[in-house]
Scaffold this motif. Structure first.
Motif, PDB file in Angstrom:
ATOM      1  N   VAL A 107       0.809   9.129  -1.074  1.00  0.00           N
ATOM      2  CA  VAL A 107      -0.086  10.178  -1.578  1.00  0.00           C
ATOM      3  C   VAL A 107      -0.930  10.729  -0.429  1.00  0.00           C
ATOM      4  N   PHE A 108      -1.401   9.836   0.439  1.00  0.00           N
ATOM      5  CA  PHE A 108      -2.235  10.257   1.574  1.00  0.00           C
ATOM      6  C   PHE A 108      -1.460  11.175   2.517  1.00  0.00           C
TER       7      PHE A 108
ATOM      8  N   PRO B 210       2.389   3.221  -2.236  1.00  0.00           N
ATOM      9  CA  PRO B 210       2.055   4.362  -3.117  1.00  0.00           C
ATOM     10  C   PRO B 210       0.851   5.159  -2.627  1.00  0.00           C
ATOM     11  N   TYR B 211      -0.182   4.461  -2.147  1.00  0.00           N
ATOM     12  CA  TYR B 211      -1.388   5.128  -1.669  1.00  0.00           C
ATOM     13  C   TYR B 211      -1.116   5.885  -0.366  1.00  0.00           C
ATOM     14  N   ILE B 212      -0.316   5.272   0.492  1.00  0.00           N
ATOM     15  CA  ILE B 212       0.012   5.911   1.773  1.00  0.00           C
ATOM     16  C   ILE B 212       0.858   7.161   1.538  1.00  0.00           C
TER      17      ILE B 212
ATOM     18  N   MET C 195       0.813  -1.222   0.000  1.00  0.00           N
ATOM     19  CA  MET C 195       0.000   0.000   0.000  1.00  0.00           C
ATOM     20  C   MET C 195       0.845   1.271   0.000  1.00  0.00           C
TER      21      MET C 195
END
Length: 238
Positions: free
Chosen positions: A197-198, A193-195, A191
């Motif tokens: 960005v978050f 990449p998503y983290i 996860m």
């Protein structure tokens, strides 16, 4: 082995803990509030240093500020100074209800959390905050006389310190997720990449509307997430 306490026993112990915490908070707060001038000088130092080469000055636009500013700074100072004591009280309250392996894990968690609180404060106050102040001052058009309201300055300072204090608890969140098997280390790594960005989105929400403070919060959060994965993997092996 857990100690057996009734519901009323827990309420009684919690009441005693709250009384001790409030009494200690009141004592330390009273000392800080009585010596509020050194406290104010300490917290206003980043702003005063940034204004040395300008014609700017720090002002109070409301009479109430002379009381409210020392009050807020004394409360902020008290919170950070007694945080080890507060965490210790939490530990002694929950300790009887834990198994031996749970005690070891929670004790490590609380120690890391306490350390991260102070690291967050130092990183924000000594590294990030002076750069944010300079960022705003350097945008002032030439010839513009800067008169900075101490209330707005203090609000910015407290918001940033709060944001960094919360953000620096990321390793604790990662540890809990992996230890309680809510999420595996492998899944968290996938996860990434998503983290990442978050973290930038969260940085934009928690900080003032400038790119510098957002980046200076997002990048440490990414590092702290990776640090959380590292110590989770380390604890898993021992």
């Amino acid at each position: 082995m857990k100690n057996k306490f009734s519901y009323l026993d827990h309420i009684f112990i919690l009441k005693k803990v709250l009384i001790r915490v409030l009494a200690f908070f009141a004592l330390v707060f009273s000392i800080f509030f009585y010596f509020h001038e050194p406290v104010f000088n300490f917290f206003s130092q980043p702003l005063q240093s940034s204004l040395e080469n300008t014609q700017g000055e720090v002002i109070a636009t409301q009479l109430l500020s002379t009381f409210v500013v020392p009050l807020k700074l004394s409360m902020l100072s008290t919170f950070y100074l007694i945080s080890p004591y507060l965490i210790g009280e939490i530990w002694f309250f929950i300790k009887p209800g834990l198994y031996q392996d749970e005690k070891k894990f929670i004790k490590k968690i609380l120690m890391i959390s306490m350390l991260l609180v102070f690291v967050a404060f130092c990183f924000c106050f000594y590294i990030v905050f002076p750069q944010v102040i300079l960022f705003f001052i350097n945008f002032a058009p030439e010839g513009l006389s800067l008169k900075i309201d101490i209330n707005f300055y203090l609000e910015l300072l407290i918001n940033l310190i709060f944001a960094f204090t919360v953000a620096f608890q990321i390793p604790i969140i990662v540890l809990f997720l992996t230890h309680l098997k809510i999420m595996s280390i492998t899944k968290l790594k996938k996860m990434r990449p998503y983290i990442y960005v978050f973290t930038f989105i969260l940085g934009a929400v928690l900080t003032p509307p400038d790119v510098l403070s957002q980046i200076l919060l997002a990048l440490p959060m990414i590092f702290l997430f990776e640090f959380g994965l590292f110590i989770s993997n380390f604890f898993k092996k021992i």
